[in-house]
Design a protein around this motif. Structure first.
Motif, PDB file in Angstrom:
ATOM      1  N   ALA A  84      24.144  42.869  14.964  1.00 16.27           N
ATOM      2  CA  ALA A  84      23.327  44.271  16.272  1.00 16.27           C
ATOM      3  C   ALA A  84      24.793  44.176  16.981  1.00 16.27           C
ATOM      4  CB  ALA A  84      21.821  43.667  16.945  1.00 16.27           C
ATOM      5  N   LEU A  85      25.267  43.452  17.865  1.00 21.35           N
ATOM      6  CA  LEU A  85      25.383  43.063  19.155  1.00 21.35           C
ATOM      7  C   LEU A  85      27.479  43.305  19.430  1.00 21.35           C
ATOM      8  CD1 LEU A  85      22.674  41.808  21.558  1.00 21.35           C
ATOM      9  CD2 LEU A  85      23.846  44.441  21.242  1.00 21.35           C
ATOM     10  N   HIS A 116      33.655  44.508  16.416  1.00 21.00           N
ATOM     11  CA  HIS A 116      31.964  44.291  15.626  1.00 21.00           C
ATOM     12  C   HIS A 116      32.577  43.333  14.344  1.00 21.00           C
ATOM     13  CE1 HIS A 116      28.844  46.545  18.220  1.00 21.00           C
ATOM     14  NE2 HIS A 116      29.977  46.501  19.055  1.00 21.00           N
ATOM     15  N   SER A 137      26.465  47.520  12.530  1.00 21.12           N
ATOM     16  CA  SER A 137      25.269  47.361  13.793  1.00 21.12           C
ATOM     17  C   SER A 137      24.614  48.138  13.945  1.00 21.12           C
ATOM     18  CB  SER A 137      26.821  46.981  14.465  1.00 21.12           C
ATOM     19  OG  SER A 137      27.808  46.288  14.530  1.00 21.12           O
ATOM     20  N   HIS A 138      23.390  47.587  13.571  1.00 21.60           N
ATOM     21  CA  HIS A 138      22.433  48.366  13.442  1.00 21.60           C
ATOM     22  C   HIS A 138      20.951  47.839  14.176  1.00 21.60           C
ATOM     23  CE1 HIS A 138      20.298  52.973  13.762  1.00 21.60           C
ATOM     24  NE2 HIS A 138      19.439  51.296  13.949  1.00 21.60           N
ATOM     25  N   LYS A 139      20.492  47.397  15.690  1.00 21.54           N
ATOM     26  CA  LYS A 139      19.806  46.360  15.701  1.00 21.54           C
ATOM     27  C   LYS A 139      19.126  45.286  14.883  1.00 21.54           C
ATOM     28  CE  LYS A 139      18.444  49.636  19.124  1.00 21.54           C
ATOM     29  NZ  LYS A 139      18.772  49.332  20.416  1.00 21.54           N
ATOM     30  N   TYR A 172      24.802  37.893  29.957  1.00 20.96           N
ATOM     31  CA  TYR A 172      24.917  39.913  30.665  1.00 20.96           C
ATOM     32  C   TYR A 172      23.543  39.850  29.981  1.00 20.96           C
ATOM     33  CZ  TYR A 172      25.195  44.837  31.768  1.00 20.96           C
ATOM     34  OH  TYR A 172      25.408  46.722  31.445  1.00 20.96           O
ATOM     35  N   LYS A 173      23.275  40.317  28.502  1.00 25.18           N
ATOM     36  CA  LYS A 173      21.968  40.464  28.039  1.00 25.18           C
ATOM     37  C   LYS A 173      21.238  39.625  28.558  1.00 25.18           C
ATOM     38  CE  LYS A 173      21.101  43.897  24.816  1.00 25.18           C
ATOM     39  NZ  LYS A 173      21.790  45.477  24.806  1.00 25.18           N
ATOM     40  N   ALA A 176      19.500  41.085  31.704  1.00 25.51           N
ATOM     41  CA  ALA A 176      18.970  42.277  31.078  1.00 25.51           C
ATOM     42  C   ALA A 176      17.733  42.034  30.800  1.00 25.51           C
ATOM     43  CB  ALA A 176      19.875  43.191  30.760  1.00 25.51           C
ATOM     44  N   THR A 180      13.499  43.308  32.045  1.00 33.05           N
ATOM     45  CA  THR A 180      12.718  43.892  31.276  1.00 33.05           C
ATOM     46  C   THR A 180      11.621  43.754  30.760  1.00 33.05           C
ATOM     47  OG1 THR A 180      13.266  43.437  29.181  1.00 33.05           O
ATOM     48  CG2 THR A 180      14.162  45.130  30.248  1.00 33.05           C
TER      49      THR A 180
ATOM     50  N   THR B 107      32.245  52.411  17.328  1.00 33.10           N
ATOM     51  CA  THR B 107      32.827  51.194  17.922  1.00 33.10           C
ATOM     52  C   THR B 107      32.076  50.780  18.934  1.00 33.10           C
ATOM     53  OG1 THR B 107      34.637  51.751  18.728  1.00 33.10           O
ATOM     54  CG2 THR B 107      35.182  51.699  16.774  1.00 33.10           C
ATOM     55  N   MET B 111      29.432  52.423  25.598  1.00 33.02           N
ATOM     56  CA  MET B 111      29.784  51.127  26.739  1.00 33.02           C
ATOM     57  C   MET B 111      30.189  51.494  27.564  1.00 33.02           C
ATOM     58  SD  MET B 111      31.896  48.620  27.378  1.00 33.02           S
ATOM     59  CE  MET B 111      31.828  47.333  26.062  1.00 33.02           C
ATOM     60  N   THR B 114      27.372  51.012  29.855  1.00 32.38           N
ATOM     61  CA  THR B 114      27.713  49.385  29.673  1.00 32.38           C
ATOM     62  C   THR B 114      28.423  49.964  31.260  1.00 32.38           C
ATOM     63  OG1 THR B 114      26.815  48.553  28.455  1.00 32.38           O
ATOM     64  CG2 THR B 114      27.836  47.198  29.307  1.00 32.38           C
ATOM     65  N   GLU B 133      20.115  48.586  30.949  1.00 36.49           N
ATOM     66  CA  GLU B 133      21.095  47.596  29.997  1.00 36.49           C
ATOM     67  C   GLU B 133      20.191  47.945  28.335  1.00 36.49           C
ATOM     68  OE1 GLU B 133      24.136  47.564  29.335  1.00 36.49           O
ATOM     69  OE2 GLU B 133      24.171  46.705  27.372  1.00 36.49           O
ATOM     70  N   ASP B 134      19.196  46.812  28.621  1.00 37.05           N
ATOM     71  CA  ASP B 134      18.533  46.523  26.922  1.00 37.05           C
ATOM     72  C   ASP B 134      18.510  47.373  25.961  1.00 37.05           C
ATOM     73  OD1 ASP B 134      16.714  44.252  26.197  1.00 37.05           O
ATOM     74  OD2 ASP B 134      15.255  46.106  26.172  1.00 37.05           O
ATOM     75  N   PRO B 135      18.437  48.841  26.061  1.00 36.39           N
ATOM     76  CA  PRO B 135      17.813  49.137  24.383  1.00 36.39           C
ATOM     77  C   PRO B 135      19.946  49.167  24.033  1.00 36.39           C
ATOM     78  CG  PRO B 135      17.820  50.542  26.109  1.00 36.39           C
ATOM     79  CD  PRO B 135      18.054  49.651  26.751  1.00 36.39           C
ATOM     80  N   TYR B 136      21.040  49.585  25.291  1.00 30.35           N
ATOM     81  CA  TYR B 136      22.351  49.772  24.753  1.00 30.35           C
ATOM     82  C   TYR B 136      23.005  49.278  23.966  1.00 30.35           C
ATOM     83  CZ  TYR B 136      21.563  52.925  28.675  1.00 30.35           C
ATOM     84  OH  TYR B 136      21.162  54.424  29.127  1.00 30.35           O
ATOM     85  N   ASP B 137      22.765  49.598  22.293  1.00 28.73           N
ATOM     86  CA  ASP B 137      23.918  48.697  21.746  1.00 28.73           C
ATOM     87  C   ASP B 137      24.535  50.324  20.346  1.00 28.73           C
ATOM     88  OD1 ASP B 137      21.442  48.842  19.114  1.00 28.73           O
ATOM     89  OD2 ASP B 137      20.790  47.489  20.960  1.00 28.73           O
ATOM     90  N   ALA B 138      25.245  49.618  19.273  1.00 24.46           N
ATOM     91  CA  ALA B 138      25.695  50.414  18.287  1.00 24.46           C
ATOM     92  C   ALA B 138      24.678  51.490  17.553  1.00 24.46           C
ATOM     93  CB  ALA B 138      26.400  49.868  17.835  1.00 24.46           C
ATOM     94  N   GLY B 139      23.479  50.403  17.625  1.00 25.22           N
ATOM     95  CA  GLY B 139      22.306  51.507  16.719  1.00 25.22           C
ATOM     96  C   GLY B 139      21.662  52.344  17.744  1.00 25.22           C
ATOM     97  N   TYR B 140      21.626  52.432  19.071  1.00 28.88           N
ATOM     98  CA  TYR B 140      21.012  52.625  19.776  1.00 28.88           C
ATOM     99  C   TYR B 140      21.719  54.427  20.089  1.00 28.88           C
ATOM    100  CZ  TYR B 140      19.451  54.930  24.696  1.00 28.88           C
ATOM    101  OH  TYR B 140      18.831  55.435  25.477  1.00 28.88           O
ATOM    102  N   THR B 142      22.348  55.696  17.177  1.00 26.37           N
ATOM    103  CA  THR B 142      22.345  56.248  15.565  1.00 26.37           C
ATOM    104  C   THR B 142      20.922  56.625  15.623  1.00 26.37           C
ATOM    105  OG1 THR B 142      23.820  55.007  15.547  1.00 26.37           O
ATOM    106  CG2 THR B 142      22.461  56.073  13.451  1.00 26.37           C
TER     107      THR B 142
END
Lengths: 351, 401
Positions: A84-85, A116, A137-139, A172-173, A176, A180, B107, B111, B114, B133-140, B142
């Motif tokens: 995912a990350l 990734h 890479s999808h959650k 870092y994550k 974060a 939350t 990719t 960013m 971030t 920051e919480d939701p930010y990733d590649a899948g976000y 999409t």
């Protein structure tokens, strides 16, 4: 298409990398952040590579190599992975360095490892696998997509597919996540995650890999029958329909299912929904939990896949994972994982 | 699995440094208008010294194109614009009744966001800014775009560096062939970021002048940004379309070079295998390919490995060009953008030139097309995308019968 699970490799916050044992002791943590128990990486990499590799690169690649060795396969037919990350710790190290020096001089070492597909391609590099190599890479769909990819590959005449997933908690994550308010307040124990008054998730990480093959052999753990991912279900009724139609599509039924590893996470709303579902839909099945062992992360379904594989082969269920025991022999396992909007189902059968 | 199911291209959408939609991109391509220039949007110390191909709109201006929130990551804004154009172009009757997927690639996720939050985090590791920051990733990226498109049946993100969007198209086609979906919007997106700019700079593979792929004196690549998508449909869906599809996705392949984390093998082994397998799937021979849209980044390593592999597989090399002198290297978006260009080439009988080419590489027997070629019969076009981690992908588009 049903495929045999012929090799497994798992590195997690528990002692899971040794395939000759099955959760011999459960590790208790009193923090809300679980970190992987490291294997002896010198068995996999030379000293020079070890120095350059980030933590996830080490345990991700090693988990893949353990699965290949377990299956007795030198070169897999293809590699498909989910993360995912990606590689957040090295990526953030690079980001920190470039911000601190205001973009003047930065070393490429961490940047090189930041894409990734680094782990997936590192495995290809080590075992000289020139075939199909994919990274999703999808959650909470990352591992699920890799599984779908593997099934498509099998239909396209590829065999011995290495499929897996890996993620890590970066500083870092984690910072974060603390902000939350998703995390369980400390002090807490991962062993009383369920039913406690203190709600919230425990952050986790891990890597798990599997060799999926068309032929059964003496090392086969069980059959992986199929999987289904569904996005943003609107209500419990929709979830129920997805589960029942998934079983039907795979020529199975609720009555046939013996064990349900359920992605209960410690988060209040998730657990309430799950408990109700367990009561109404899975009233005859043994319900298992796993996120207290590996923590919550977006590819934790790969840890649950490992758990299902071990149960199928040993025909034993460790006490540490049983939430509700209905004393059924673990022949048919339905895994139901979820992470926020990403829900997934996986079906397994003993051989 | 119906391996011989024909995968039709029902629509396409693109945004890049040379235009905000397909028509603008086409006009720039035929007018030989490059998008590479000084950096004006990304805040970086290299604005004056490292040229790049930025989409020439601010986030506010991008957001206005679709009445979207400018607060969203730039990558999502680019993705949404191109994906919406592709869906509108396909104009599928009863879009909602079909099983539809959105397979996108990127990719580095969000960013740009971030980078800003991380700066605050360095100053104060407990900053309230971290909440964002919480939701930010590649899948976000999409999911955000899928929600806007109203697509829910199958959503995923592929991240295999610079070959990402080629793999997204291939995965989409396979989901249709296995009868899991009827329609797939597939492609990819990436926005410029300091992360990638400094990363490529640290590897010393950026050209401080506009890039010159396949030139003996090439020095490196220019980064770019954008998004490109195609709408893949099954034969059943194609039969219902008002506008008949001009093109089909006739072949695709994914191979791994397994040589080095960031460099290509000298003989281009992965590149060779990807092209060969894509040809095999399409049932075509090398003689059938009329045009290759090369990966052609402009780095000494890529162009040499790819060039040697092309030469080895084709013998007599067809017309080839890299369109990266127009768009820069758009990373996760490049195969999506170049798919649209390859389809435009087939539809219009035009081959777009490899801008700025001057001197033949001494290791190769062929040179790229240097002038716009019109009235050419392009029945089959191959598009290559190779990335870090040895990921090598080739796709083939063919004229629909």
């Amino acid at each position: 298409m049903a495929l045999y699970i012929n090799g497994i490799g798992c590195i997690s916050p528990q002692h899971t990398f040794d395939n000759s044992v099955f959760l011999p002791e459960v590790k208790e943590y009193t923090t809300n952040r679980l970190a992987c128990v490291d294997a002896d990486y010198s068995k996999f990499f030379d000293a020079g590579s070890l120095r350059r590799m980030g933590r996830l690169m080490k345990y991700g690649t090693a988990a893949g190599m353990i699965a290949l060795r377990d299956a007795g396969i030198d070169v897999p037919g293809a590699i498909s992975t989910g993360t995912a990350l990606g590689l957040p710790e090295v990526s953030q190290k690079f980001l920190r360095s470039l911000i601190e020096v205001d973009e003047t001089i930065v070393s490429p070492t961490t940047f090189i490892q930041s894409t990734h597909n680094t782990v997936s391609s590192n495995i290809a590099l080590l075992c000289k696998c020139f075939s199909h190599n994919n990274t999703f890479s999808h959650k909470g769909f990352s591992f699920e997509s890799a599984l779908t990819d593997a099934q498509l590959l099998a239909l396209e005449n590829t065999d011995n597919i290495l499929v897996g997933a890996y993620d890590e908690v970066s500083d870092y994550k984690y910072a974060a996540m603390k902000k939350t308010n998703e995390l369980r307040h400390e002090p807490c124990s991962n062993l009383d995650i369920y039913g406690a008054q203190n709600h919230g998730i425990i952050a986790g990480e891990g890597a798990a890999f599997f060799v999926l093959s068309k032929q059964k052999n003496e090392n086969t753990y069980g059959s992986f029958i199929g999987n289904k991912a569904f996005y943003k279900p609107e209500n419990k009724e929709e979830i129920r329909n997805h589960i029942l139609s998934f079983l039907k599509e795979n020529n199975s039924s609720l009555e046939e299912i013996d064990v349900v590893p359920a992605g209960i996470s410690g988060a209040k709303e998730v657990d309430e929904m799950r408990i109700e579902l367990n009561k109404n839909l899975f009233s005859a099945q043994t319900i298992l939990a796993y996120k207290h062992l590996c923590g919550e992360y977006m590819t934790s379904s790969a840890f649950a896949f490992w758990l299902a594989s071990k149960i199928l082969k040993s025909q034993q269920i460790p006490d540490a994972v049983i939430l509700e025991n209905r004393n059924r022999l673990p022949k048919n396992i339905l895994l139901y994982n979820s992470h926020k909007h990403n829900h997934s189902l996986m079906l397994f059968k003993a051989c | 699995m119906k391996l011989n199911e024909v995968i039709f291209i029902a629509g396409k959408g693109v945004i890049s440094a040379i235009g905000n939609n397909v028509a603008e991109n086409f006009a720039s391509l035929v007018n030989l208008q490059t998008g590479v220039s000084k950096i004006t949007i990304l805040p970086t110390r290299y604005a004056e010294t490292l040229p790049a191909a930025e989409v020439k709109l601010t986030n506010e201006e991008l957001a206005q194109l679709y009445n979207f929130s400018s607060n969203e990551p730039r990558t999502a804004l680019l993705s949404l614009i191109a994906a919406k154009e592709a869906v509108a172009d396909a104009n599928i009757p009863d879009f909602k009744k079909w099983r539809t997927g959105f397979i996108s690639a990127n990719t580095v996720g969000a960013m740009d966001k971030t980078e800003t939050i991380f700066k605050c985090y360095i100053e104060d590791s407990n900053t309230d800014k971290l909440v964002e920051e919480d939701p930010y990733d590649a899948g976000y990226i999409t999911e955000l775009v899928a929600n806007q498109l109203g697509i829910k049946d199958h959503i995923t993100t592929i991240s295999t560096a610079c070959s990402s969007s080629a793999n997204a198209m291939a995965y989409g086609a396979r989901l249709i062939k296995s009868n899991q979906l009827d329609i797939v919007v597939a492609g990819g997106c990436d926005a410029m970021s300091r992360f990638t700019l400094n990363g490529f700079n640290s590897l010393m593979i950026l050209d401080n002048m506009p890039c010159t792929p396949y030139d003996e004196n090439r020095k490196g690549l220019n980064l770019g940004e954008g998004a490109g998508y195609v709408v893949l449909v099954s034969e059943r869906v194609a039969a219902t379309l008002v506008k008949k599809p001009t093109t089909v996705l006739s072949g695709y392949a994914n191979a791994n070079d397994a040589f080095h984390q960031t460099a290509s093998s000298p003989e281009g082994k992965g590149n060779f295998m990807a092209m060969q397998s894509a040809l095999e799937m399409s049932g075509l021979t090398t003689k059938d390919i009329d045009y290759i849209n090369l990966h052609g980044t402009g780095t000494p390593n890529n162009d040499l490995s790819e060039g040697i592999a092309v030469q080895r597989i084709f013998g007599e090399v067809p017309k080839v060009s890299s369109t990266k002198p127009y768009t820069g290297h758009t990373l996760g978006a490049c195969a999506g953008i170049e798919a649209v260009y390859s389809i435009l080439s087939i539809e219009n009988g035009i081959i777009f030139p490899n801008l700025r080419f001057q001197t033949k590489m001494k290791e190769l027997d062929f040179t790229p097309v240097t002038e716009l070629l019109e009235n050419v019969e392009v029945n089959h076009a191959m598009s290559n995308s190779f990335g870090f981690g040895g990921n090598c992908s080739s796709v083939i588009f063919s004229k629909a019968n």
